[in-house]
Design a protein around this motif. Structure first.
Motif, PDB file in Angstrom:
ATOM      1  N   GLY A 117       1.040  -0.840   0.163  1.00 43.65           N
ATOM      2  CA  GLY A 117       0.407  -0.226   0.103  1.00 43.65           C
ATOM      3  C   GLY A 117       1.373   1.393  -0.053  1.00 43.65           C
ATOM      4  O   GLY A 117       0.665   2.391  -0.731  1.00 43.65           O
ATOM      5  N   THR A 118       1.699   1.264   0.588  1.00 42.91           N
ATOM      6  CA  THR A 118       2.660   2.464   1.250  1.00 42.91           C
ATOM      7  C   THR A 118       3.377   2.704  -0.600  1.00 42.91           C
ATOM      8  O   THR A 118       3.892   3.247  -0.931  1.00 42.91           O
ATOM      9  N   VAL A 119       4.064   1.399  -1.062  1.00 45.66           N
ATOM     10  CA  VAL A 119       4.974   1.869  -1.775  1.00 45.66           C
ATOM     11  C   VAL A 119       4.047   1.648  -2.716  1.00 45.66           C
ATOM     12  O   VAL A 119       4.601   3.145  -4.001  1.00 45.66           O
ATOM     13  N   MET A 120       2.893   1.991  -3.488  1.00 39.04           N
ATOM     14  CA  MET A 120       2.120   1.868  -4.164  1.00 39.04           C
ATOM     15  C   MET A 120       1.737   3.538  -4.042  1.00 39.04           C
ATOM     16  O   MET A 120       0.772   3.955  -4.978  1.00 39.04           O
ATOM     17  N   GLY A 121       1.130   3.781  -2.948  1.00 34.29           N
ATOM     18  CA  GLY A 121       0.914   5.034  -2.560  1.00 34.29           C
ATOM     19  C   GLY A 121       1.758   5.911  -3.148  1.00 34.29           C
ATOM     20  O   GLY A 121       1.787   7.077  -3.914  1.00 34.29           O
ATOM     21  N   PHE A 122       3.432   5.812  -2.890  1.00 36.64           N
ATOM     22  CA  PHE A 122       4.147   6.951  -3.440  1.00 36.64           C
ATOM     23  C   PHE A 122       4.883   6.360  -4.956  1.00 36.64           C
ATOM     24  O   PHE A 122       4.454   7.804  -5.831  1.00 36.64           O
ATOM     25  N   SER A 123       4.229   5.682  -5.886  1.00 40.18           N
ATOM     26  CA  SER A 123       3.893   5.523  -6.871  1.00 40.18           C
ATOM     27  C   SER A 123       3.230   6.061  -7.754  1.00 40.18           C
ATOM     28  O   SER A 123       3.342   6.885  -8.743  1.00 40.18           O
ATOM     29  N   ILE A 124       2.271   6.314  -6.625  1.00 39.32           N
ATOM     30  CA  ILE A 124       1.183   6.687  -7.471  1.00 39.32           C
ATOM     31  C   ILE A 124       1.615   8.164  -7.066  1.00 39.32           C
ATOM     32  O   ILE A 124       0.925   9.209  -9.110  1.00 39.32           O
ATOM     33  N   VAL A 125       1.978   8.632  -6.762  1.00 41.19           N
ATOM     34  CA  VAL A 125       1.990   9.954  -6.752  1.00 41.19           C
ATOM     35  C   VAL A 125       3.053  10.407  -6.832  1.00 41.19           C
ATOM     36  O   VAL A 125       3.521  11.634  -8.211  1.00 41.19           O
ATOM     37  N   VAL A 126       4.279   9.565  -7.215  1.00 41.85           N
ATOM     38  CA  VAL A 126       5.394  10.086  -8.125  1.00 41.85           C
ATOM     39  C   VAL A 126       4.846  10.471  -9.853  1.00 41.85           C
ATOM     40  O   VAL A 126       5.216  11.147  -9.883  1.00 41.85           O
ATOM     41  N   ALA A 127       3.424   9.495 -10.017  1.00 44.48           N
ATOM     42  CA  ALA A 127       3.669   9.202 -11.098  1.00 44.48           C
ATOM     43  C   ALA A 127       2.060  10.440 -11.636  1.00 44.48           C
ATOM     44  O   ALA A 127       2.584  10.804 -12.772  1.00 44.48           O
ATOM     45  N   ILE A 128       1.886  10.680 -11.128  1.00 43.02           N
ATOM     46  CA  ILE A 128       0.514  12.170 -10.894  1.00 43.02           C
ATOM     47  C   ILE A 128       1.680  13.309 -11.571  1.00 43.02           C
ATOM     48  O   ILE A 128       1.188  14.525 -11.812  1.00 43.02           O
ATOM     49  N   LEU A 129       3.046  13.681 -10.830  1.00 42.50           N
ATOM     50  CA  LEU A 129       3.590  14.263 -10.703  1.00 42.50           C
ATOM     51  C   LEU A 129       5.089  14.547 -11.788  1.00 42.50           C
ATOM     52  O   LEU A 129       5.320  15.263 -12.764  1.00 42.50           O
ATOM     53  N   ASN A 130       5.019  13.021 -12.314  1.00 41.73           N
ATOM     54  CA  ASN A 130       5.846  13.399 -13.627  1.00 41.73           C
ATOM     55  C   ASN A 130       4.290  13.907 -14.400  1.00 41.73           C
ATOM     56  O   ASN A 130       5.390  14.287 -15.348  1.00 41.73           O
ATOM     57  N   LEU A 131       3.724  13.007 -14.530  1.00 42.21           N
ATOM     58  CA  LEU A 131       2.418  13.361 -15.474  1.00 42.21           C
ATOM     59  C   LEU A 131       2.434  15.179 -15.223  1.00 42.21           C
ATOM     60  O   LEU A 131       2.567  16.193 -16.592  1.00 42.21           O
ATOM     61  N   VAL A 132       2.347  16.242 -14.687  1.00 43.74           N
ATOM     62  CA  VAL A 132       2.224  17.246 -14.605  1.00 43.74           C
ATOM     63  C   VAL A 132       3.470  18.001 -14.812  1.00 43.74           C
ATOM     64  O   VAL A 132       3.332  18.898 -16.241  1.00 43.74           O
ATOM     65  N   ILE A 133       4.514  16.798 -14.554  1.00 42.50           N
ATOM     66  CA  ILE A 133       5.707  18.243 -14.771  1.00 42.50           C
ATOM     67  C   ILE A 133       6.090  18.369 -16.137  1.00 42.50           C
ATOM     68  O   ILE A 133       6.826  18.604 -17.395  1.00 42.50           O
ATOM     69  N   THR A 134       5.033  16.538 -17.260  1.00 43.35           N
ATOM     70  CA  THR A 134       6.202  16.287 -18.340  1.00 43.35           C
ATOM     71  C   THR A 134       5.451  17.033 -19.134  1.00 43.35           C
ATOM     72  O   THR A 134       5.619  17.552 -20.692  1.00 43.35           O
ATOM     73  N   THR A 135       3.725  17.577 -18.933  1.00 45.64           N
ATOM     74  CA  THR A 135       2.389  17.845 -20.005  1.00 45.64           C
ATOM     75  C   THR A 135       3.482  19.400 -19.283  1.00 45.64           C
ATOM     76  O   THR A 135       3.190  20.139 -20.832  1.00 45.64           O
ATOM     77  N   ALA A 136       4.120  20.019 -18.288  1.00 42.23           N
ATOM     78  CA  ALA A 136       4.564  21.172 -18.473  1.00 42.23           C
ATOM     79  C   ALA A 136       5.757  21.886 -19.761  1.00 42.23           C
ATOM     80  O   ALA A 136       5.273  22.621 -20.051  1.00 42.23           O
ATOM     81  N   LEU A 137       6.533  20.531 -18.686  1.00 41.59           N
ATOM     82  CA  LEU A 137       7.671  21.051 -20.437  1.00 41.59           C
ATOM     83  C   LEU A 137       7.551  20.700 -21.539  1.00 41.59           C
ATOM     84  O   LEU A 137       8.179  21.619 -22.371  1.00 41.59           O
ATOM     85  N   GLY A 138       6.418  19.592 -21.988  1.00 39.32           N
ATOM     86  CA  GLY A 138       6.120  19.331 -23.751  1.00 39.32           C
ATOM     87  C   GLY A 138       5.381  21.271 -23.963  1.00 39.32           C
ATOM     88  O   GLY A 138       6.213  22.088 -25.040  1.00 39.32           O
ATOM     89  N   ALA A 139       4.705  22.229 -22.790  1.00 37.05           N
ATOM     90  CA  ALA A 139       4.038  22.748 -23.931  1.00 37.05           C
ATOM     91  C   ALA A 139       5.420  24.272 -23.088  1.00 37.05           C
ATOM     92  O   ALA A 139       5.312  25.140 -24.598  1.00 37.05           O
ATOM     93  N   VAL A 140       6.355  24.362 -22.156  1.00 42.44           N
ATOM     94  CA  VAL A 140       7.254  25.307 -22.326  1.00 42.44           C
ATOM     95  C   VAL A 140       8.302  25.019 -23.559  1.00 42.44           C
ATOM     96  O   VAL A 140       8.868  26.002 -24.151  1.00 42.44           O
TER      97      VAL A 140
END
Length: 136
Positions: free
Chosen positions: A91-114
């Motif tokens: 549970g903790t590993v998957m929770g951390f993985s989901i948080v990192v995946a969401i942050l990665n999604l936001v950063i990748t989208t922002a980098l594409g726009a920039v």
């Protein structure tokens, strides 16, 4: 009677002229297209990271590495109260993985726009990217 594929092959083999070469210049990247594409790339990376962390956790749990790490941690710390396996539960590993995946999604989208904005600004200075295509 010949098939369509045979007729097309005969038509292309009879035309053996020089290949035409076209040189195009990329002078604009659409902002929303870049955002959508970078979002899809980020989404794919997020899914890959979540599934990968799940598979790695399953392999480490099945091979008994967590039990070995837990006993090593207890030997080093000298206390029997702390349990490393509860910290590294699924549970903790998957929770951390989901948080990192969401942050990665936001950063990748922002980098594409920039990147699309920076390319569109740099085209005014450099004139764009020259790309050559050929007709075989």
């Amino acid at each position: 009677m010949s098939s369509v594929a045979e007729r097309l092959a005969q038509k292309s083999s009879s035309r053996k002229g020089p290949a035409k070469q076209v040189r195009l210049r990329l002078v604009y990247i659409d902002f929303w297209s870049a955002v959508k594409l970078s979002f899809l790339v980020g989404l794919c990376l997020a899914i890959i990271s979540i599934v990968g962390s799940f598979l790695i956790w399953i392999v480490l749990d099945q091979t008994g590495i967590f039990d070995n790490l837990n006993s090593l941690f207890k030997d080093i710390s000298g206390t029997s109260g702390s349990d490393l396996k509860s910290i590294l539960s699924l549970g903790t590993v998957m929770g951390f993985s989901i948080v990192v995946a969401i942050l990665n999604l936001v950063i990748t989208t922002a980098l594409g726009a920039v990147c699309s904005l920076l390319y569109n600004l740099s085209v005014k200075i450099t004139g764009g990217l020259l790309i050559g295509f050929t007709n075989n």
